[in-house]
Design an enzyme around this catalytic site. Structure first.
Site, PDB file in Angstrom:
ATOM      1  N   HIS A   1      -9.761  -4.410  11.471  1.00  9.95           N
ATOM      2  CA  HIS A   1     -10.517  -4.318  10.221  1.00  9.95           C
ATOM      3  C   HIS A   1     -11.807  -3.515  10.372  1.00  9.95           C
ATOM      4  O   HIS A   1     -12.737  -3.671   9.604  1.00  9.95           O
ATOM      5  CB  HIS A   1     -10.846  -5.718   9.694  1.00  9.95           C
ATOM      6  CG  HIS A   1      -9.685  -6.422   9.090  1.00  9.95           C
ATOM      7  ND1 HIS A   1      -8.515  -6.652   9.778  1.00  9.95           N
ATOM      8  CD2 HIS A   1      -9.484  -6.938   7.849  1.00  9.95           C
ATOM      9  CE1 HIS A   1      -7.662  -7.294   8.995  1.00  9.95           C
ATOM     10  NE2 HIS A   1      -8.224  -7.478   7.822  1.00  9.95           N
TER      11      HIS A   1
ATOM     12  N   GLU B   1       0.822  -1.221   0.000  1.00  8.72           N
ATOM     13  CA  GLU B   1       0.000   0.000   0.000  1.00  8.72           C
ATOM     14  C   GLU B   1       0.852   1.265   0.000  1.00  8.72           C
ATOM     15  O   GLU B   1       0.547   2.228  -0.711  1.00  8.72           O
ATOM     16  CB  GLU B   1      -0.957   0.025   1.197  1.00  8.72           C
ATOM     17  CG  GLU B   1      -2.146  -0.922   1.078  1.00  8.72           C
ATOM     18  CD  GLU B   1      -1.841  -2.325   1.566  1.00  8.72           C
ATOM     19  OE1 GLU B   1      -0.694  -2.558   2.015  1.00  8.72           O
ATOM     20  OE2 GLU B   1      -2.731  -3.193   1.505  1.00  8.72           O
TER      21      GLU B   1
END
Lengths: 326, 374
Positions: free
Chosen positions: A129, A60
């Site tokens: 998450h 990322e």
């Protein structure tokens, strides 16, 4: 109007903008061959080819930075994060580079780039998450932050974001990708950033909510309607810049306000909204502004704890009744 | 062709225990070769440099040196604030590579030790000194300071203050060159310390995977702040780092401008063909990491040994020994450079401070962004 899922509206926005401008491309994990982890980019590889729809390794920080370099050098990237939870390893790129290089270069280099992906609670996935990031990215001047609650806004705002010459953080939701809604079929459907949507007019209390919290606001308003009170519901849609005028106008009418926000409470979107309301409309308030947020903890796994963690419609309803002194 | 450094790495696989494995029980041998550009090997004619080029190269390296010496002095007089990282000792890298690039087409990006490169790319000493002074006429309008020089016109993409953060950006600049097919390449300079950031490895992998026209140049000045390469690198041969990303690596001598120039010519040619590469250039910075660093982590003898191979003196000796220039001509250049730098100080001192209203300028392209005023 067409009835589309949220994921389809987002895809339509990207496809239309890629048709319109050959400098727009999509890059991210599983966006091409796999057709998107959440099928947002389904069919786009076939349509545009691997030059413009590009799979990345799980890097990322690397591909966020690559997007920024491409934007500095004349392209208009759309960088998809599989979820915004995974973008924390790319925060250096977003916070230090996307938000600040234009300023430090005296305006010589701009970043027409969109970072997009799902954000906020997504079920029993435990703490890493389930992060809600609107407030976080809104802390950084140089970024624009959009958080959408429905397919129509998603399409109009994403198209505007892709055309914008500043870096935009565009926040979606795993839970809402399959949600259907009416979407304008107007040619070149654009919604300007920084404009709130008054979803429901009323005079009893103003309820403000974005992304999934918008739906909690609407549910609470329905419960209040059963009690005979008409709430005004506002979806700010853009968090940075925020449409203060719309909110202040409403509060001056209803004299009461509840802010719903899935963020953790400290320095949340709700915190800033509550501050601005007391600063700009203190004399109009009949009660302190209340906020309904996630608990001040990481997100838990157990189902009952997760239900308890998130702001629910009942919580919003109760907060509204409190500011109405009922 | 440059001579090669060869290494032979042997990887031993454990033998399969059940006899079913498709993995061979034999050891796997990996042979790696790296180009080497030692100092003193190349003459200017080998590089296609004219005598006029040599004069400009000498002038440019000297300009960087005098500019920074003067900057240090101005820092002492508190005309310059913040961090000031001097490039003194490393000038052969900026100048040597500028002569391997197509200026105006190719893109360049570096970290915070950026003054020398800016001057090598043709940015004016006036705009650079004014930026150090935090003035309106600075190359970043006084918004960036020492670490954040930029020039869109010269395709200088900065000046970046976070170690390693600009390396993926370089891959993106190269990505755009390839996407647009404009023939440009991107050169990304980084320090030896930046090699140990994840961003470096992610960027090298992406560049190789997407076959981007980029050259990653490690300016190995031996110290990441006060930590020597030996104390931070498991393998101090940094040029080998590209091997895991299927990228050619090479080593050049940063105290010899011709070694740098030749290495860069080869690597730029590779990039133009769509092959990214890694080039380690060994150099030495004479000054501390920044102005506050007394450099106690190294001995005076070590410092002096590097000063003896000073890149500017080395070029000067070459020019005289080859009888390309008379000493009087070089003295005139010295004087002209000194004057240019003094004038840049005067220019910077006379440049206005940025107006307070400018604080909101350049945050966004959007002109009417509604900033929170409270």
């Amino acid at each position: 109007m067409a009835t589309l899922q949220l994921r389809e509206a987002i895809r339509d926005a990207m496809v239309e903008e890629m048709d319109r401008d050959s400098n727009v491309f999509l890059m991210g994990e599983e966006v091409a061959d796999y057709n998107g982890a959440y099928k947002v980019s389904e069919g786009m590889l076939e349509r545009f080819g691997e030059r413009r729809v590009i799979d990345t390794p799980i890097s990322e920080n690397g591909f966020a930075g690559l997007g920024l370099g491409a934007a500095m050098n004349g392209l208009r990237p759309i960088i998809e994060f599989m979820t915004w939870n995974f973008a924390f390893v790319a925060m250096d790129q977003i916070v230090n580079n996307a938000a600040k290089i234009r300023y430090m270069s005296g305006g010589q280099f701009s970043f027409p780039i969109v970072f997009r992906g799902p954000n906020g609670a997504a079920g029993q996935l435990a703490a890493t998450h389930n992060t809600t990031v609107e407030a976080l990215y809104s802390c950084f001047p140089g970024l624009k932050v959009i958080s959408v609650s429905n397919p129509d806004d998603a399409k109009g705002l994403l198209k505007s974001a892709i055309r914008d010459n500043d870096p935009v953080v565009f926040l979606e939701s795993e839970f809402m990708y399959g949600m259907r809604g009416e979407v304008s079929e107007a040619e070149d459907y654009l919604i300007s950033m920084g404009q709130a949507r008054i979803a429901q007019e009323g005079d009893a209390v103003t309820i403000i909510g974005h992304n999934k919290s918008y739906w909690r606001a609407l549910e609470a308003a329905a419960m209040l309607a059963d009690d005979g009170y008409q709430a005004e519901v506002i979806d700010p849609r853009t968090i940075r810049p925020f449409d203060w005028e719309a909110v202040i106008r409403s509060v001056k009418k209803t004299n009461r306000c509840v802010v719903v926000d899935e963020s953790n409470p400290f320095a949340s979107v709700a915190a800033e909204v509550a501050f601005q309301i007391q600063h700009r409309a203190f004399d109009w308030l009949d009660a302190p502004v209340r906020r309904v947020t996630a608990k001040d903890t990481p997100a838990p796994y157990a189902r009952n704890l997760m239900d308890h963690y998130l702001p629910g419609a009942e919580d919003v309803y109760r907060a509204c009744r409190e500011v109405m002194y009922l | 062709m440059a001579p090669m450094i060869d290494t032979l790495d042997a990887v031993t696989q454990p033998a399969s225990t059940n006899g079913q494995s498709s993995v061979s029980a034999d050891s796997i041998k990996v042979s790696l070769s790296f180009s080497h550009y030692p100092g003193g090997r190349f003459a200017h004619v080998d590089l296609g440099l004219s005598v006029a080029d040599l004069e400009e190269m000498y002038r440019n390296m000297l300009l960087q040196r005098r500019f920074e010496e003067r900057s240090a002095q101005m820092y002492g007089k508190q005309k310059i604030a913040g961090f000031l990282h001097l490039y003194i000792g490393q000038e052969a890298i900026s100048t040597g590579s500028a002569y391997a690039l197509e200026l105006g087409v190719d893109s360049v990006i570096t970290a915070y030790r950026d003054h020398g490169l800016a001057l090598a790319l043709g940015m004016s000493s006036n705009e650079c000194m004014a930026e150090l002074f935090g003035r309106q006429d600075g190359c970043s309008k006084g918004k960036g300071g020492s670490m954040h020089f930029f020039s869109r016109e010269k395709r200088f993409f900065g000046g970046h203050g976070i170690v390693g953060a600009h390396i993926p950006v370089a891959a993106g600049i190269a990505f755009a060159h390839k996407y647009k097919g404009d023939g440009g390449v991107c050169v990304c300079y980084l320090g030896d310390g930046a090699v140990w950031q994840g961003a470096f490895h992610e960027a090298l992998n992406l560049a190789s995977l997407y076959e981007l026209p980029v050259i990653f140049v490690i300016e190995n000045n031996q110290y990441a702040m006060g930590t020597s390469v030996d104390r931070s690198a498991a393998d101090p041969n940094l040029f080998k780092q590209g091997a895991s990303y299927a990228m050619p690596g090479a080593l050049a001598d940063g105290m010899d401008v011709f070694s740098v120039c030749r290495a860069m010519q080869d690597h730029v040619a590779m990039a133009r063909e769509g092959h990214p590469s890694l080039l380690e250039i060994r150099t030495y910075r004479y000054r501390g990491h920044s102005m506050s660093d007394p450099g106690k982590y190294r001995t005076k003898a070590e410092l002096d040994s590097h000063k003896n191979e000073d890149p500017i003196l080395r070029l000067k000796s070459y020019l005289l020994e080859q009888e390309l220039f008379a000493i009087e001509t070089l003295d005139v250049i010295d004087e002209e450079v000194k004057t240019e730098v003094l004038e840049s100080v005067e220019f910077a001192d006379n440049s206005p401070l940025p107006p307070l209203e400018a604080i909101y300028d350049d945050v966004y392209t959007q002109q009417d962004f509604p900033f929170l005023l409270i």
